[in-house]
Design a protein around this motif. Structure first.
Motif, short mmCIF file in Angstrom:
data_model
loop_
_atom_site.label_atom_id
_atom_site.label_comp_id
_atom_site.label_asym_id
_atom_site.label_seq_id
_atom_site.Cartn_x
_atom_site.Cartn_y
_atom_site.Cartn_z
N GLY A 222 42.37 37.41 49.91
CA GLY A 222 41.79 38.32 50.90
C GLY A 222 40.60 39.10 50.42
O GLY A 222 40.16 40.04 51.10
N ALA A 223 40.01 38.72 49.27
CA ALA A 223 38.88 39.47 48.75
C ALA A 223 37.68 39.38 49.69
O ALA A 223 36.97 40.37 49.91
N GLY A 224 37.42 38.18 50.26
CA GLY A 224 36.27 38.02 51.15
C GLY A 224 36.35 38.95 52.35
O GLY A 224 35.37 39.60 52.71
N LYS A 225 37.51 39.02 52.98
CA LYS A 225 37.70 39.91 54.13
C LYS A 225 37.52 41.37 53.71
O LYS A 225 36.90 42.16 54.42
N PHE A 226 38.02 41.72 52.53
CA PHE A 226 37.87 43.09 52.06
C PHE A 226 36.40 43.45 51.85
O PHE A 226 35.96 44.54 52.23
N TYR A 227 35.61 42.53 51.27
CA TYR A 227 34.20 42.82 51.03
C TYR A 227 33.45 43.05 52.34
O TYR A 227 32.58 43.93 52.42
N TYR A 367 42.73 48.44 48.18
CA TYR A 367 42.34 47.11 47.69
C TYR A 367 41.32 47.17 46.55
O TYR A 367 40.52 46.26 46.39
N TRP A 368 41.36 48.19 45.75
CA TRP A 368 40.41 48.37 44.65
C TRP A 368 40.41 47.19 43.68
O TRP A 368 39.41 46.89 43.03
N PHE A 369 41.52 46.51 43.57
CA PHE A 369 41.67 45.44 42.58
C PHE A 369 40.76 44.25 42.87
O PHE A 369 40.52 43.42 41.98
N HIS A 370 40.26 44.12 44.10
CA HIS A 370 39.33 43.03 44.39
C HIS A 370 38.01 43.22 43.65
O HIS A 370 37.36 42.25 43.28
N PHE A 371 37.60 44.47 43.45
CA PHE A 371 36.42 44.73 42.64
C PHE A 371 36.68 44.39 41.17
O PHE A 371 35.81 43.89 40.46
N SER A 373 38.45 42.05 40.01
CA SER A 373 38.36 40.61 39.79
C SER A 373 36.94 40.19 39.44
O SER A 373 36.73 39.33 38.58
N LEU A 374 35.95 40.77 40.15
CA LEU A 374 34.55 40.41 39.87
C LEU A 374 34.07 41.00 38.54
O LEU A 374 33.41 40.32 37.75
N ILE A 375 34.41 42.24 38.31
CA ILE A 375 33.95 42.91 37.09
C ILE A 375 34.57 42.29 35.85
O ILE A 375 33.96 42.26 34.77
N SER A 376 35.78 41.77 35.97
CA SER A 376 36.51 41.28 34.80
C SER A 376 35.79 40.15 34.10
O SER A 376 35.90 40.01 32.87
N ILE A 377 35.04 39.31 34.84
CA ILE A 377 34.33 38.20 34.20
C ILE A 377 33.36 38.73 33.15
O ILE A 377 33.35 38.30 32.00
N VAL A 378 32.52 39.70 33.57
CA VAL A 378 31.55 40.28 32.64
C VAL A 378 32.26 41.03 31.53
O VAL A 378 31.86 40.96 30.36
N ALA A 379 33.33 41.73 31.87
CA ALA A 379 34.07 42.50 30.86
C ALA A 379 34.61 41.59 29.77
O ALA A 379 34.50 41.90 28.56
N PHE A 380 35.18 40.45 30.16
CA PHE A 380 35.71 39.52 29.16
C PHE A 380 34.57 38.94 28.29
O PHE A 380 34.76 38.74 27.09
N VAL A 391 36.18 33.21 32.61
CA VAL A 391 36.53 32.90 34.00
C VAL A 391 38.00 32.51 34.11
O VAL A 391 38.65 32.78 35.13
N PHE A 392 38.56 31.92 33.05
CA PHE A 392 39.99 31.59 33.06
C PHE A 392 40.81 32.87 33.19
O PHE A 392 41.70 32.97 34.05
N TRP A 393 40.51 33.86 32.33
CA TRP A 393 41.29 35.10 32.37
C TRP A 393 40.97 35.92 33.61
O TRP A 393 41.84 36.64 34.12
N ALA A 394 39.73 35.81 34.14
CA ALA A 394 39.41 36.50 35.39
C ALA A 394 40.22 35.92 36.54
O ALA A 394 40.65 36.66 37.45
N THR A 395 40.45 34.61 36.50
CA THR A 395 41.30 33.97 37.51
C THR A 395 42.73 34.47 37.39
O THR A 395 43.41 34.73 38.40
N VAL A 396 43.20 34.60 36.15
CA VAL A 396 44.55 35.15 35.93
C VAL A 396 44.64 36.58 36.46
O VAL A 396 45.62 36.96 37.13
N VAL A 397 43.60 37.38 36.18
CA VAL A 397 43.57 38.76 36.67
C VAL A 397 43.63 38.79 38.19
O VAL A 397 44.37 39.57 38.80
N SER A 398 42.85 37.89 38.83
CA SER A 398 42.84 37.82 40.30
C SER A 398 44.23 37.47 40.84
O SER A 398 44.69 38.07 41.82
N ALA A 399 44.90 36.51 40.19
CA ALA A 399 46.23 36.10 40.64
C ALA A 399 47.25 37.22 40.46
O ALA A 399 48.07 37.48 41.35
#
Length: 677
Positions: A222-227, A367-371, A373-380, A391-399
């Motif tokens: 549901g991240a797209g709808k949230f954005y 729904y703050w956690f949707h943000f 998910s995007l930030i986590s890629i750069v953070a990792f 991106v693997f761990w960002a996917t895990v974070v999203s899930a």
């Protein structure tokens, strides 16, 4: 625009099912028209697609040798492509016997390669009969997969390169070369990691598919709808609020969609009624929607598939590519925001009250956690992880974070409570759908990458890249400015025929050497080509984003394309700044985190400010509006100033700033009031 005409536009702006269906056809033109199957075959293909995603997620975390991962990736992509994409539209929604034959032959070609081991690759200069047979079959299958997913143009271009390799000895100078026999060509393209299984497939198998899986996880959580909801709530009901909503939402939607056309359609289906309500004309509204969709390809942290190839071609960190994209992306959206502000004045737009989904604070709190998910890629990546692991761990974070709320959870809460048939619930869950669509979403790009590998293999085998760069430099008389202009035209022309990813790959190997020969740093040359390759999304005849937007708004496709160019041209002149003068490298933040540590921050700020003023001047010039409607003289002054500020020299900067100040002064002191259009 009067209230009456605005009301008419608003009523006409309701997006019909027919318009959405037509827009969906443009997505299919970019991503291929897949079969919609039922029964056991649909279930089998779902299992295969989910298995492919799991295999690549395992490969991201585990260790799979390149000589296994790349061929396996190609084999699985071809298998699913032949079963999911029909040979022709009249055979759609069913799998024919020849589809099974093609899929089996693809698996056999790759199995033959893998079981051959090191001996197979060692004999690439003297291949045997079976080697040639399977190699020719795989090349033909890759071209057919491209045709099914992307149309005839890309296979035709690839075929032209193959003919060039075979019959180059019969061409006139300077294009001639000694020519290669079928066996030698097949050996290079099929039996090494420099042809089909080269850089493009390497990136497709290790990064692009992971990002499509990540995007699917965001979509089904549901991240797209949230954005979109967040953008609607944040921008309010002012006359510029509708345009600002489109611009902000497009930036946020880039991650979940990963496609300019998909972003345009997703956003247009909900935003066009709002744009019409405040006074946007059909073609102008479609132009803004498609320009905003284009931003999805160039916006960090995901960017387009070509951005992953930049990192691999240059052997640099993907974090460095993200860093280089920051300021150009800011300038792109700065231009769009300026255009929106000018639109409100130019078209006499009025305030409109939009139904807010919720307050910004309430949406963000829930729904703050949707943000995250995007930030986590750069953070990792900043934490030291490789792009693949990031991106693997960002996917895990999203899930994992999706589980925080029942309506976003990828796994139904009833599974954890032990209610109902667990396996059936899991099979219909967002998690399985995300894994399935993550694989299906990469098929057209992966097929293009395999075909582009054929082109790259021919270029490296024949030395075409060096020949082409010498021709361009000679034609430009050694002038860097003319070489940059010719290179941009070459990339633009290639982009008319092929998708962004293929356009970048082709031009990276044949056009980038010309700029590099004249002293342009390799990272600046590749970013220059990347940005002009992106123009293929808004350039006829492959202007799929504007055409899709026109289908939604009911506008004219070509007028919508011209409107889209109006919105995007100011930002696309910026790349000239970082190839024509060393100071322009500041726009790319010096190309790497290492170089940035010792960079001259004053120079970076100065060149960024100059670029921003240049973009603003071009926006005013192309729109014919600044504080008020421009006269012909003022409009020319703004456009000349914009071009002058793009060219990095003291004289041109003084001229540009002088013209901007003079044009604004004329506007301020002009006593005659010009009514709104």
């Amino acid at each position: 625009m009067t209230d009456q005409s605005a009301a008419v536009a608003s009523e006409a702006a309701v997006v019909s099912e027919e318009a959405l269906h037509k827009a969906q056809e443009f997505i299919e033109e970019e991503e291929g028209a897949a079969n919609r199957l039922t029964g056991w075959l649909a279930a089998l293909l779902s299992v295969l697609a989910v298995g492919v995603s799991i295999y690549h997620l395992y490969a991201a975390y585990g260790i799979v040798p390149a000589q296994v991962l790349r061929p396996m990736h190609v084999a699985l992509v071809l298998l699913l492509t032949f079963l999911l994409f029909p040979v022709a539209r009249r055979f759609r929604h069913r799998v024919m016997w020849w589809d099974f034959v093609a899929a089996a032959l693809a698996i056999a070609s790759i199995a033959y390669m893998i079981q051959g081991g090191d001996d197979f690759m060692d004999r690439n200069t003297t291949p045997g009969g079976w080697d040639i047979l399977f190699g020719v079959a795989l090349i033909a299958l890759v071209m057919e997969a491209m045709r099914r997913t992307n149309g005839w143009i890309m296979p035709a271009v690839t075929g032209a390169f193959i003919l060039y390799a075979l019959f180059g000895a019969y061409l006139p100078e300077p294009w001639t070369h000694k020519g290669y026999e079928v066996g030698r060509l097949v050996g290079h393209l099929y039996m090494t990691l420099e042809g089909i299984f080269g850089v493009a497939v390497d990136v497709s198998s290790s990064l692009i598919i992971l990002f499509t899986i990540f995007g699917a996880f965001l979509q089904y959580s549901g991240a797209g709808k949230f954005y979109i909801d967040f953008s609607f709530s944040a921008m309010g009901g002012k006359s510029t609020g509708a345009g600002r909503t489109v611009v902000l939402a497009s930036f946020l939607l880039g991650g979940p969609s990963g496609s300019g056309v998909a972003t345009t359609v997703t956003l247009g289906s909900v935003a066009w009624p709002m744009l019409a309500k405040v006074g946007y004309e059909r073609n102008a509204g479609g132009g803004l929607l498609s320009a905003a969709g284009l931003g999805a390809i160039i916006s960090p942290p995901v960017l387009g598939a070509a951005a992953f190839l930049i990192a691999e071609f240059l052997k640099i960190s993907y974090l460095d590519v993200l860093l280089m994209a920051v300021i150009p992306t800011m300038l792109f959206y700065f231009a769009l925001f300026l255009m929106v502000e000018i639109d409100a004045r130019k078209y006499g737009m009025h305030e409109a009250v939009f139904e807010k989904v919720d307050t910004v604070w309430h949406l963000t709190r829930r729904y703050w956690f949707h943000f995250l998910s995007l930030i986590s890629i750069v953070a990792f990546m900043m934490w030291g992880f490789s792009p693949v692991l990031s991106v693997f761990w960002a996917t895990v974070v999203s899930a994992v974070t999706s589980l925080l709320r029942p309506e976003t959870s990828l796994i139904p809460y009833d599974v954890f409570r032990g209610r109902g048939p667990i396996l059936r619930q899991l099979w219909g869950s967002g998690l399985v759908k995300a894994l399935e669509n993550g694989t299906i979403g990469v098929l057209n790009v992966a097929a293009t990458c395999a075909g582009a590998g054929i082109i790259v293999g021919v270029v490296t085998l024949t030395g075409l890249g060096l020949k082409f760069s010498s021709i361009v430099i000679d034609l430009a008389g050694g002038s860097l400015l003319l070489t940059a202009v010719y290179t941009s035209l070459v990339v633009w022309i290639v982009g008319l025929a092929v998708p962004v990813t293929a356009s970048y790959i082709i031009c990276a190997v044949i056009a980038a050497p010309a700029l590099i020969k004249l002293g342009v740093p390799d990272f600046a040359a590749h970013m220059f080509i990347f940005y002009y390759a992106v123009l293929s999304e808004v350039s006829p005849p492959t202007a799929l984003s504007p055409f899709a937007a026109a289908a939604i708004t009911g506008g004219d496709p070509y007028k919508t394309t011209l409107q889209c160019w109006k919105y995007t041209v100011p930002a696309f002149l910026v790349p000239f700044m970082f190839v024509l003068d060393p100071s322009g490298l500041g726009l790319l933040l010096m190309g790497s985190t290492k170089a940035l540590a010792t960079a001259n921050w004053w120079m970076i700020a100065e060149v960024t400010f100059t670029a921003a003023v240049g973009v603003a001047a071009l926006a005013a010039g192309f729109q014919g509006w600044a504080f008020k409607k421009t006269t012909s003289v003022e409009r020319v002054m703004f456009i000349v100033a914009g071009f002058a500020l793009v060219y990095p020299s003291v004289v041109s900067d003084v001229l540009g700033f002088g013209l901007v100040i003079a044009a604004l002064a004329l506007q301020l002191f002009r006593t005659r009031t010009v009514p709104a259009a």
